[in-house]
Design a protein around this motif. Sequence first.
Motif, PDB file in Angstrom:
ATOM      1  N   ASP A 125      18.660 -29.337  13.967  1.00 62.12           N
ATOM      2  CA  ASP A 125      19.011 -31.074  13.456  1.00 62.12           C
ATOM      3  C   ASP A 125      19.948 -31.507  14.431  1.00 62.12           C
ATOM      4  O   ASP A 125      20.016 -32.565  14.670  1.00 62.12           O
ATOM      5  N   ASN A 126      20.868 -30.617  14.824  1.00 63.18           N
ATOM      6  CA  ASN A 126      22.236 -31.330  15.779  1.00 63.18           C
ATOM      7  C   ASN A 126      21.292 -31.501  16.984  1.00 63.18           C
ATOM      8  O   ASN A 126      21.663 -32.659  17.741  1.00 63.18           O
ATOM      9  N   LEU A 127      20.405 -30.912  17.597  1.00 68.25           N
ATOM     10  CA  LEU A 127      19.949 -31.012  18.996  1.00 68.25           C
ATOM     11  C   LEU A 127      18.764 -32.058  19.128  1.00 68.25           C
ATOM     12  O   LEU A 127      18.403 -32.909  20.107  1.00 68.25           O
ATOM     13  N   ARG A 128      17.983 -32.158  17.912  1.00 73.92           N
ATOM     14  CA  ARG A 128      16.982 -33.468  17.848  1.00 73.92           C
ATOM     15  C   ARG A 128      17.283 -34.806  18.575  1.00 73.92           C
ATOM     16  O   ARG A 128      16.526 -35.097  19.288  1.00 73.92           O
ATOM     17  N   PRO A 129      18.210 -35.397  18.126  1.00 74.52           N
ATOM     18  CA  PRO A 129      18.400 -36.406  18.645  1.00 74.52           C
ATOM     19  C   PRO A 129      18.806 -36.436  20.233  1.00 74.52           C
ATOM     20  O   PRO A 129      18.586 -37.759  20.768  1.00 74.52           O
ATOM     21  N   LEU A 130      19.182 -35.461  20.784  1.00 77.65           N
ATOM     22  CA  LEU A 130      19.388 -35.398  22.362  1.00 77.65           C
ATOM     23  C   LEU A 130      18.121 -35.314  23.199  1.00 77.65           C
ATOM     24  O   LEU A 130      18.198 -35.446  24.302  1.00 77.65           O
ATOM     25  N   ARG A 131      17.211 -34.682  22.447  1.00 78.59           N
ATOM     26  CA  ARG A 131      15.910 -34.686  23.035  1.00 78.59           C
ATOM     27  C   ARG A 131      15.946 -34.052  24.539  1.00 78.59           C
ATOM     28  O   ARG A 131      15.654 -34.410  25.361  1.00 78.59           O
ATOM     29  N   LEU A 132      16.120 -32.657  24.333  1.00 78.58           N
ATOM     30  CA  LEU A 132      16.453 -32.015  25.667  1.00 78.58           C
ATOM     31  C   LEU A 132      15.077 -31.042  25.831  1.00 78.58           C
ATOM     32  O   LEU A 132      14.808 -30.015  25.318  1.00 78.58           O
ATOM     33  N   PRO A 133      13.985 -31.558  26.822  1.00 82.34           N
ATOM     34  CA  PRO A 133      12.961 -31.097  27.102  1.00 82.34           C
ATOM     35  C   PRO A 133      12.864 -29.448  27.370  1.00 82.34           C
ATOM     36  O   PRO A 133      11.932 -28.742  27.308  1.00 82.34           O
ATOM     37  N   ASN A 134      14.003 -29.046  28.167  1.00 86.03           N
ATOM     38  CA  ASN A 134      14.028 -27.607  28.645  1.00 86.03           C
ATOM     39  C   ASN A 134      14.861 -26.619  27.989  1.00 86.03           C
ATOM     40  O   ASN A 134      14.943 -25.448  28.456  1.00 86.03           O
ATOM     41  N   LEU A 135      14.863 -26.828  26.405  1.00 85.00           N
ATOM     42  CA  LEU A 135      15.451 -26.242  25.654  1.00 85.00           C
ATOM     43  C   LEU A 135      14.769 -25.743  24.619  1.00 85.00           C
ATOM     44  O   LEU A 135      14.130 -26.455  24.015  1.00 85.00           O
ATOM     45  N   ARG A 136      14.686 -24.393  24.318  1.00 82.66           N
ATOM     46  CA  ARG A 136      13.859 -23.864  23.294  1.00 82.66           C
ATOM     47  C   ARG A 136      14.753 -23.063  22.268  1.00 82.66           C
ATOM     48  O   ARG A 136      15.550 -21.976  22.992  1.00 82.66           O
ATOM     49  N   LEU A 137      14.722 -23.237  21.161  1.00 82.84           N
ATOM     50  CA  LEU A 137      15.370 -22.467  19.893  1.00 82.84           C
ATOM     51  C   LEU A 137      14.667 -21.320  19.377  1.00 82.84           C
ATOM     52  O   LEU A 137      13.465 -21.699  19.054  1.00 82.84           O
ATOM     53  N   LYS A 138      15.027 -20.236  19.390  1.00 84.86           N
ATOM     54  CA  LYS A 138      14.303 -18.983  18.500  1.00 84.86           C
ATOM     55  C   LYS A 138      15.121 -18.450  17.607  1.00 84.86           C
ATOM     56  O   LYS A 138      16.293 -18.164  17.693  1.00 84.86           O
ATOM     57  N   TYR A 139      14.577 -18.207  16.422  1.00 88.28           N
ATOM     58  CA  TYR A 139      15.001 -17.349  15.224  1.00 88.28           C
ATOM     59  C   TYR A 139      14.790 -15.934  15.393  1.00 88.28           C
ATOM     60  O   TYR A 139      13.452 -15.785  15.512  1.00 88.28           O
ATOM     61  N   GLY A 140      15.818 -15.088  15.632  1.00 88.32           N
ATOM     62  CA  GLY A 140      15.481 -13.855  15.952  1.00 88.32           C
ATOM     63  C   GLY A 140      16.758 -12.994  16.062  1.00 88.32           C
ATOM     64  O   GLY A 140      17.702 -13.443  16.101  1.00 88.32           O
ATOM     65  N   ASP A 141      16.703 -11.628  16.285  1.00 84.74           N
ATOM     66  CA  ASP A 141      17.791 -10.670  16.597  1.00 84.74           C
ATOM     67  C   ASP A 141      18.008 -10.670  18.057  1.00 84.74           C
ATOM     68  O   ASP A 141      17.384 -10.431  18.873  1.00 84.74           O
ATOM     69  N   GLY A 142      19.011 -11.506  18.300  1.00 82.33           N
ATOM     70  CA  GLY A 142      19.286 -11.540  19.620  1.00 82.33           C
ATOM     71  C   GLY A 142      19.844 -10.480  20.623  1.00 82.33           C
ATOM     72  O   GLY A 142      19.804 -10.199  21.716  1.00 82.33           O
ATOM     73  N   SER A 143      20.218  -9.277  19.664  1.00 81.97           N
ATOM     74  CA  SER A 143      20.546  -7.984  20.355  1.00 81.97           C
ATOM     75  C   SER A 143      19.491  -7.507  21.208  1.00 81.97           C
ATOM     76  O   SER A 143      19.594  -6.370  22.018  1.00 81.97           O
TER      77      SER A 143
END
Length: 218
Positions: A125-143
């Motif tokens: 939600d925070n990032l949507r207005p910025l429209r950053l085409p090179n950014l991908r968010l992933k839900y998961g275990d970062g370790s």
Amino acid sequence: MNQRSASAVTAVRARARMIERLREQGIADSRVLAAMNQVPRHLFVQEALASRAYEDTALPLGCQQTISQPYVVARMIELLAHGRELGKTLEVGAGCGYQAAVLSCMAKEVYAIERIRTLIERAKDNLRPLRLPNLRLKYGDGSVGLPEAAPFDTIIVAAGTASVPKPLLEQLAPLGRLILPLGSVDQTLLMVERSADGRLKESRYDAVRFVPLLAGTE
């Protein structure tokens, strides 16, 4: 001037003061300062804390997590860049999405992973207005990193750990660099650099305080 315009002007001035403070604290990489100046930090904190968004302090996000203080964000990225391009970057611990947005201003590609579903949805939600085409968010275990997108030229971990997770080292490209807070209680920034032939070099920097890196998702 209406209230929205006044608030926007106030935020721009506060961000300019933050950049000047970062310079005074020793952040010298103009690319880092430009990226920090480009991202509106007040959009990433809780509304009740928006007036404190540009203070040099960590702020609570809920879920027992925090948004790191601006100096620590700038310092880690400056060390990670070290006068070079970030390339393809993995961020472990996306939180509210702020650091990922800053990284996206400097990196070719950014993959930001977060283990707490509430936070990853908030980051979207925070990032949507910025429209950053090179950014991908992933839900998961970062370790365990993000093997499907590896290898990474740079990896930045926004949570403290007693040792460097092996999967992250395995996903670090030749000539790649990884930075994380090392330690359970007394933490220091640790940089791991991989040579062209695969050897690893470690360097230690500032004392920091981060929430712990946890496995699994919630």
